[in-house]
Design a protein around this motif. Structure first.
Motif, mmCIF file in Angstrom:
data_model
loop_
_atom_site.group_PDB
_atom_site.id
_atom_site.type_symbol
_atom_site.label_atom_id
_atom_site.label_comp_id
_atom_site.label_asym_id
_atom_site.label_seq_id
_atom_site.Cartn_x
_atom_site.Cartn_y
_atom_site.Cartn_z
ATOM 1 N N MET A 88 29.447 53.542 30.701
ATOM 2 C CA MET A 88 28.757 53.593 31.989
ATOM 3 C C MET A 88 29.349 52.482 32.839
ATOM 4 S SD MET A 88 24.759 54.201 31.003
ATOM 5 C CE MET A 88 24.637 52.658 30.086
ATOM 6 N N ARG A 89 29.978 52.858 33.919
ATOM 7 C CA ARG A 89 30.612 51.885 34.806
ATOM 8 C C ARG A 89 29.565 51.012 35.476
ATOM 9 N NH1 ARG A 89 35.995 51.184 34.011
ATOM 10 N NH2 ARG A 89 36.917 53.149 33.392
ATOM 11 N N GLY A 90 29.925 49.750 35.728
ATOM 12 C CA GLY A 90 28.991 48.822 36.351
ATOM 13 C C GLY A 90 29.706 47.745 37.136
ATOM 14 N N LYS A 91 28.922 46.831 37.662
ATOM 15 C CA LYS A 91 29.438 45.802 38.561
ATOM 16 C C LYS A 91 30.340 44.786 37.874
ATOM 17 C CE LYS A 91 25.274 42.973 38.170
ATOM 18 N NZ LYS A 91 24.129 42.436 38.909
ATOM 19 N N HIS A 92 30.299 44.677 36.559
ATOM 20 C CA HIS A 92 31.123 43.685 35.851
ATOM 21 C C HIS A 92 32.516 44.215 35.509
ATOM 22 C CE1 HIS A 92 27.517 41.298 35.562
ATOM 23 N NE2 HIS A 92 26.891 42.329 35.001
ATOM 24 N N ASP A 93 32.730 45.508 35.664
ATOM 25 C CA ASP A 93 34.012 46.113 35.289
ATOM 26 C C ASP A 93 35.189 45.481 36.018
ATOM 27 O OD1 ASP A 93 32.306 47.720 33.872
ATOM 28 O OD2 ASP A 93 32.897 49.580 34.842
ATOM 29 N N LYS A 94 35.019 45.182 37.299
ATOM 30 C CA LYS A 94 36.139 44.668 38.100
ATOM 31 C C LYS A 94 36.620 43.304 37.604
ATOM 32 C CE LYS A 94 32.935 42.993 41.572
ATOM 33 N NZ LYS A 94 32.353 43.276 42.850
ATOM 34 N N HIS A 95 35.762 42.555 36.912
ATOM 35 C CA HIS A 95 36.148 41.239 36.393
ATOM 36 C C HIS A 95 36.693 41.305 34.959
ATOM 37 C CE1 HIS A 95 34.290 39.553 39.913
ATOM 38 N NE2 HIS A 95 33.148 40.154 39.615
ATOM 39 N N HIS A 96 36.666 42.484 34.361
ATOM 40 C CA HIS A 96 37.086 42.639 32.963
ATOM 41 C C HIS A 96 38.015 43.844 32.808
ATOM 42 C CE1 HIS A 96 34.335 39.544 31.563
ATOM 43 N NE2 HIS A 96 33.495 40.023 32.463
ATOM 44 N N LYS A 97 38.905 44.021 33.771
ATOM 45 C CA LYS A 97 39.810 45.180 33.754
ATOM 46 C C LYS A 97 40.702 45.199 32.523
ATOM 47 C CE LYS A 97 39.949 45.890 38.713
ATOM 48 N NZ LYS A 97 40.748 45.835 39.931
ATOM 49 N N GLU A 98 41.193 44.046 32.114
ATOM 50 C CA GLU A 98 42.088 43.991 30.950
ATOM 51 C C GLU A 98 41.337 44.348 29.666
ATOM 52 O OE1 GLU A 98 45.518 43.789 28.767
ATOM 53 O OE2 GLU A 98 45.220 43.952 30.930
ATOM 54 N N ASP A 99 40.118 43.877 29.506
ATOM 55 C CA ASP A 99 39.308 44.234 28.336
ATOM 56 C C ASP A 99 39.056 45.731 28.300
ATOM 57 O OD1 ASP A 99 38.854 41.631 27.189
ATOM 58 O OD2 ASP A 99 37.521 41.234 28.877
ATOM 59 N N LEU A 100 38.726 46.321 29.447
ATOM 60 C CA LEU A 100 38.480 47.765 29.512
ATOM 61 C C LEU A 100 39.752 48.541 29.192
ATOM 62 C CD1 LEU A 100 36.173 47.863 32.643
ATOM 63 C CD2 LEU A 100 35.519 48.338 30.282
ATOM 64 N N ARG A 101 40.881 48.050 29.663
ATOM 65 C CA ARG A 101 42.156 48.716 29.367
ATOM 66 C C ARG A 101 42.433 48.703 27.865
ATOM 67 N NH1 ARG A 101 46.915 47.911 27.778
ATOM 68 N NH2 ARG A 101 46.751 45.658 27.677
ATOM 69 N N ARG A 102 42.194 47.547 27.229
ATOM 70 C CA ARG A 102 42.414 47.445 25.777
ATOM 71 C C ARG A 102 41.465 48.333 25.000
ATOM 72 N NH1 ARG A 102 43.335 41.191 26.025
ATOM 73 N NH2 ARG A 102 41.123 41.301 26.393
ATOM 74 N N MET A 103 40.304 48.637 25.568
ATOM 75 C CA MET A 103 39.334 49.507 24.914
ATOM 76 C C MET A 103 39.623 50.981 25.192
ATOM 77 S SD MET A 103 35.724 47.387 25.265
ATOM 78 C CE MET A 103 35.452 47.937 26.902
ATOM 79 N N GLY A 104 40.630 51.240 26.031
ATOM 80 C CA GLY A 104 41.015 52.622 26.276
ATOM 81 C C GLY A 104 40.529 53.199 27.588
ATOM 82 N N TYR A 105 40.064 52.362 28.512
ATOM 83 C CA TYR A 105 39.579 52.857 29.805
ATOM 84 C C TYR A 105 40.504 52.458 30.941
ATOM 85 C CZ TYR A 105 35.265 53.899 27.404
ATOM 86 O OH TYR A 105 34.344 54.407 26.546
#
Length: 105
Positions: A88-105
């Motif tokens: 579920m996308r949220g307001k913190h995603d923009k500050h953790h783009k690299e973590d999300l990328r490593r998780m496959g998003y």
């Protein structure tokens, strides 16, 4: 305190208010027209509290209740450590783009 705040305080009293974590949860929708399987949503989000994650699930899926939940700290370097479920996308995603990328998003 509401239920989510009480659960978080009891299980993770040291979770700092500004600390973003990966919150995995099982949310059960209160929808009479759905089968029991259809009403269960396994999801995860980046949040600073369990309450924030539950509110995000409620906005996405509608009325319902928390069935189960868990936490993972950031950074993560792979999806396998986190289990499944929709992000579920949220307001913190923009500050953790690299973590999300490593998780496959």
């Amino acid at each position: 305190m509401n239920e989510a705040q009480t659960l978080q305080q009891n299980k993770f009293p040291n979770w700092k208010p500004d600390e973003v974590r990966i919150v995995s949860l099982t949310y059960v929708m209160d929808a009479p027209g759905l089968t029991s399987i259809e009403s269960i949503k396994c999801c995860k989000t980046l949040a600073t509290s369990l309450d924030e994650a539950v509110k995000r699930a409620r906005r996405k899926y509608g009325p319902g209740h928390l069935n189960a939940w868990g936490l993972s700290s950031l950074p993560k370097n792979g999806w396998l450590h986190l289990g499944g479920g929709e992000l579920m996308r949220g307001k913190h995603d923009k500050h953790h783009k690299e973590d999300l990328r490593r998780m496959g998003y």
